[in-house]
Design a protein around this motif. Sequence first.
Motif, PDB file in Angstrom:
ATOM      1  N   ILE A  32       1.079   4.312  -2.967  1.00 57.43           N
ATOM      2  CA  ILE A  32       0.215   6.517  -2.385  1.00 57.43           C
ATOM      3  C   ILE A  32       1.609   6.382  -2.554  1.00 57.43           C
ATOM      4  CG2 ILE A  32       0.252   7.538  -0.799  1.00 57.43           C
ATOM      5  CD1 ILE A  32      -1.119   4.660   0.586  1.00 57.43           C
ATOM      6  N   ASP A  44      -6.800   2.709   2.403  1.00 55.34           N
ATOM      7  CA  ASP A  44      -6.991   4.379   2.853  1.00 55.34           C
ATOM      8  C   ASP A  44      -7.711   4.831   1.570  1.00 55.34           C
ATOM      9  OD1 ASP A  44      -6.048   3.815   5.205  1.00 55.34           O
ATOM     10  OD2 ASP A  44      -3.860   4.848   4.838  1.00 55.34           O
ATOM     11  N   GLN A  58       0.784  -1.176  -0.241  1.00 50.67           N
ATOM     12  CA  GLN A  58      -0.010  -0.121  -0.096  1.00 50.67           C
ATOM     13  C   GLN A  58       0.337   1.422   0.230  1.00 50.67           C
ATOM     14  OE1 GLN A  58      -2.197   1.584   3.645  1.00 50.67           O
ATOM     15  NE2 GLN A  58      -3.710   1.645   1.975  1.00 50.67           N
ATOM     16  N   ASN A  59       1.880   0.658   0.569  1.00 50.60           N
ATOM     17  CA  ASN A  59       2.512   2.574   0.813  1.00 50.60           C
ATOM     18  C   ASN A  59       3.504   2.236  -0.239  1.00 50.60           C
ATOM     19  OD1 ASN A  59       2.076   3.207   3.267  1.00 50.60           O
ATOM     20  ND2 ASN A  59       4.158   1.807   3.935  1.00 50.60           N
ATOM     21  N   VAL A  98      -7.368   2.612  -2.105  1.00 50.59           N
ATOM     22  CA  VAL A  98      -5.476   2.400  -2.593  1.00 50.59           C
ATOM     23  C   VAL A  98      -6.147   0.796  -1.365  1.00 50.59           C
ATOM     24  CG1 VAL A  98      -3.267   2.206  -2.626  1.00 50.59           C
ATOM     25  CG2 VAL A  98      -4.851   4.055  -3.426  1.00 50.59           C
ATOM     26  N   ILE A 126      -7.703   8.427  -1.338  1.00 56.25           N
ATOM     27  CA  ILE A 126      -6.856   8.705  -1.761  1.00 56.25           C
ATOM     28  C   ILE A 126      -7.806   9.612  -2.595  1.00 56.25           C
ATOM     29  CG2 ILE A 126      -5.142   9.504  -2.855  1.00 56.25           C
ATOM     30  CD1 ILE A 126      -4.674   7.920   0.022  1.00 56.25           C
ATOM     31  N   ASN A 140      -3.875  11.791   1.447  1.00 51.19           N
ATOM     32  CA  ASN A 140      -4.582  10.585   2.525  1.00 51.19           C
ATOM     33  C   ASN A 140      -5.974  11.357   2.902  1.00 51.19           C
ATOM     34  OD1 ASN A 140      -5.457   8.389   3.875  1.00 51.19           O
ATOM     35  ND2 ASN A 140      -2.946   7.544   3.347  1.00 51.19           N
ATOM     36  N   ALA A 189      -1.384  13.188  -3.993  1.00 51.22           N
ATOM     37  CA  ALA A 189      -2.377  12.365  -3.405  1.00 51.22           C
ATOM     38  C   ALA A 189      -2.006  13.429  -2.057  1.00 51.22           C
ATOM     39  CB  ALA A 189      -1.665  11.058  -3.013  1.00 51.22           C
TER      40      ALA A 189
END
Length: 350
Positions: A249, A328, A245-246, A312, A330, A339, A337
């Motif tokens: 993003i 999350d 995920q990180n 995401v 976004i 969040n 992005a």
Amino acid sequence: MRNRVDMLCEKLHDNEAALISGYPNIFYYSGFTSGDAYLLISHDARFIITDSRYTIQAREQAKGFEILDIKYGFEKVFAKTDAKYIGFEESIMSVMEYKRLRSKLKQNQDLVEMQSLINEQRKIKDEEEIKKIAEAEKIGDAAFDYVLKEIRSGRTEREIALLIEFFMKKQGASALSFDTIAASGKRSAMPHGVATDKVIENGDFLTLDFGCVFEGYCSDMTRTVVVGKASDRQREIYDIVLDAQNAAIKTIREGIPCSAVDAAARDVINNAGYGDKFGHGLGHSVGIEIHEAPSFAPKCSEAVQNGNVITVEPGIYIDGFGGVRIEDLIAIKNGAALNLTHSPKELIEL
């Protein structure tokens, strides 16, 4: 709302009109909060057609539209526009309704598919829309913080889901975005494991996927926790999903293909050896509906644009063991992005 109508008319040819019959676009273009209506929009027409139950409401909400009682008759409605082609929402309208309306057209008129054109501008949310989505997501964050104190072994998935739903309603949500997912233990390997009477046990993964509606706009978030102490394998899988995920993003920016954002997360999961355990797309847009376009998916060729609001949500799902998803929401603002989800993402053991 008038600007939205004007923007739609800019895309219509002089001989075209749009007949809108689905609630999401009725609300988007007119502000009318009932699905028992039609909109007819063209360069020379701005009509909302409803019945006597809603005419007062329509006058109050649908500014700039002439209100017509449906008893007036569609023959007379269609006679009020010079448009030759009446575009309809083909993914909404039934075959029976299509045949009925087609029989009411003037001799030189015809119904044509226009869903894509009608939907197009909803992909780009304006500032007011993003604020409403953010407020809905804020309610979700508060619900997650609240329910963490209530999760324990011995309670059922359904109990936890109801606590989340009741809390969101108390906080000002008008509705749920979708049926709350609360899937524990082996059931957490079901991406859409809607809550059941299964008892949550010590050592279970518990995946919670939920959202609410605030002033007509949806939120969506997912967190996975462990009830009790996490095993080494649970922690390994969780960390892979969080890394995926990180990575995604960090990739998001205006102009990047949606498929490239999906690939950023999918590559992490593939390289960890779990590629066949991530079967769905990375994310979907959220707005008046919980699933909108565009999507972060392998086959989505659209580029990310300012005003998109997209989830995401990578996951790993192992039959017989359990699964993890972290989601999350976004918003794309100023090319980057933002969040909208603020709940913690480190592995939580309860």
